[in-house]
Design a protein around this motif. Structure first.
Motif, PDB file in Angstrom:
ATOM      1  N   ASP A  74      81.616  -5.239  23.891  1.00  0.00           N
ATOM      2  CA  ASP A  74      81.320  -4.699  22.564  1.00  0.00           C
ATOM      3  C   ASP A  74      81.354  -5.788  21.492  1.00  0.00           C
ATOM      4  N   THR A 231      76.158   2.543  21.693  1.00  0.00           N
ATOM      5  CA  THR A 231      75.863   1.716  20.521  1.00  0.00           C
ATOM      6  C   THR A 231      76.793   2.029  19.362  1.00  0.00           C
ATOM      7  N   LYS A 232      77.503   3.168  19.458  1.00  0.00           N
ATOM      8  CA  LYS A 232      78.414   3.645  18.414  1.00  0.00           C
ATOM      9  C   LYS A 232      77.667   4.159  17.182  1.00  0.00           C
ATOM     10  N   ARG A 233      76.344   4.318  17.318  1.00  0.00           N
ATOM     11  CA  ARG A 233      75.550   4.864  16.213  1.00  0.00           C
ATOM     12  C   ARG A 233      75.407   6.372  16.319  1.00  0.00           C
TER      13      ARG A 233
END
Length: 286
Positions: A74, A231-233
């Protein structure tokens, strides 16, 4: 000029052992002097190299029992300029350290989450009801053990010597052939080698991952690892880390990467490199 090597600290971690191996390898092969710099987390270790606070960073990337180290993946996705210079594969042999008189007296065990997971079966057999407390490294809690004789820590034999903590059991990892792969990263272009690592995100369309994989297949490029990370989006939105058994200096690899750019949203070539095996040095004292 001496090379500075950042690693996860404090002293006694397995990452420091890997950094020492690489430092010795530099001395033996290039007569290059180096010194080590400890940082409190993997992210800060990588950022030290990215911000030129250190010349190189050594970080764990994958363990044979627990798989990829997600913090490393990450953080590398966020950073843009770091390139893999080398990889090292080192044996990992965990020990239970404590000032307790016997294993049965231990009520709390500290260690890095990876180490706790690598010893899960042993812990379930010997101390199934113990409280497990994760720490940022395998040596973080060792200095606290003197004040709590009902506490233990999973760490290395080398750490036991450094911090003068008795070893109650060794080895305790769930598989005898427990190994961790480390990457050595820096801002210099990668030197090239038989392995290449990439990271990419794809367009949000059906079958978006099929085409990138087909490109490698058509060029006869073997993939030794593929891993997805969020992606943490948004939920269901992923990026991919891929290891190739190939060198970006080869023309067919360059052709594959050129085509790959048309089928990915973002593509990061993390570098081509060789792997220094676990047999390059005697690790008995590490």
């Amino acid at each position: 000029m001496a090379v500075s090597i950042a690693h996860l600290g404090p002293s006694g971690t397995y990452t420091e052992a890997a950094a020492l191996v690489y430092s010795n390898w530099l001395t033996q092969n290039f007569h290059q002097e180096s010194f080590l710099c400890a940082y409190p987390s993997i992210a800060q270790t990588l950022n030290a190299a990215a911000l030129k606070q250190a010349d190189l960073a050594v970080v764990p990337i994958e363990n044979s029992i627990e798989g990829s180290v997600t913090t490393t993946l990450d953080t590398l996705w966020i950073l843009d300029d770091l390139q893999i210079q080398r990889a090292l594969i080192l044996p990992i042999s965990h020990a239970l350290l404590s000032h307790a008189n016997e294993i049965e007296a231990i009520q709390t065990i500290y260690s890095h989450p990876q180490a706790l997971a690598q010893c899960q079966a042993w812990l379930e057999r010997h101390r199934p009801n113990v409280q497990l407390i994760p720490t940022s490294s395998t040596t973080e809690a060792l200095q606290k053990l003197e004040d709590d004789r009902r506490a233990g820590a999973i760490s290395s034999q080398r750490a036991a010597l450094l911090y003068k903590v008795p070893i109650l059991a060794h080895p305790i990892n769930d598989h005898p052939d427990n190994c961790t792969r480390f990457w050595v990263l820096g801002l210099q272009p990668s030197a090239g080698g038989n392995h290449t690592s990439l990271a990419f995100s794809v367009h949000d369309v059906p079958g978006a991952l099929v085409k990138p994989l087909d490109i490698f297949a058509q060029q006869g490029i073997n993939l030794s690892r593929i891993e997805s990370r969020p992606t943490k989006r948004s939920l269901g939105d992923y990026l991919f880390f891929v290891d190739l058994e190939a060198d970006t200096r080869q023309s067919f690899v360059q052709s594959a990467l050129a085509e790959l750019r048309h089928h990915t949203d973002t593509l990061k070539v993390l570098g081509s490199y060789d792997i220094l095996s676990k047999n390059i040095v005697n690790l008995a004292n590490l």
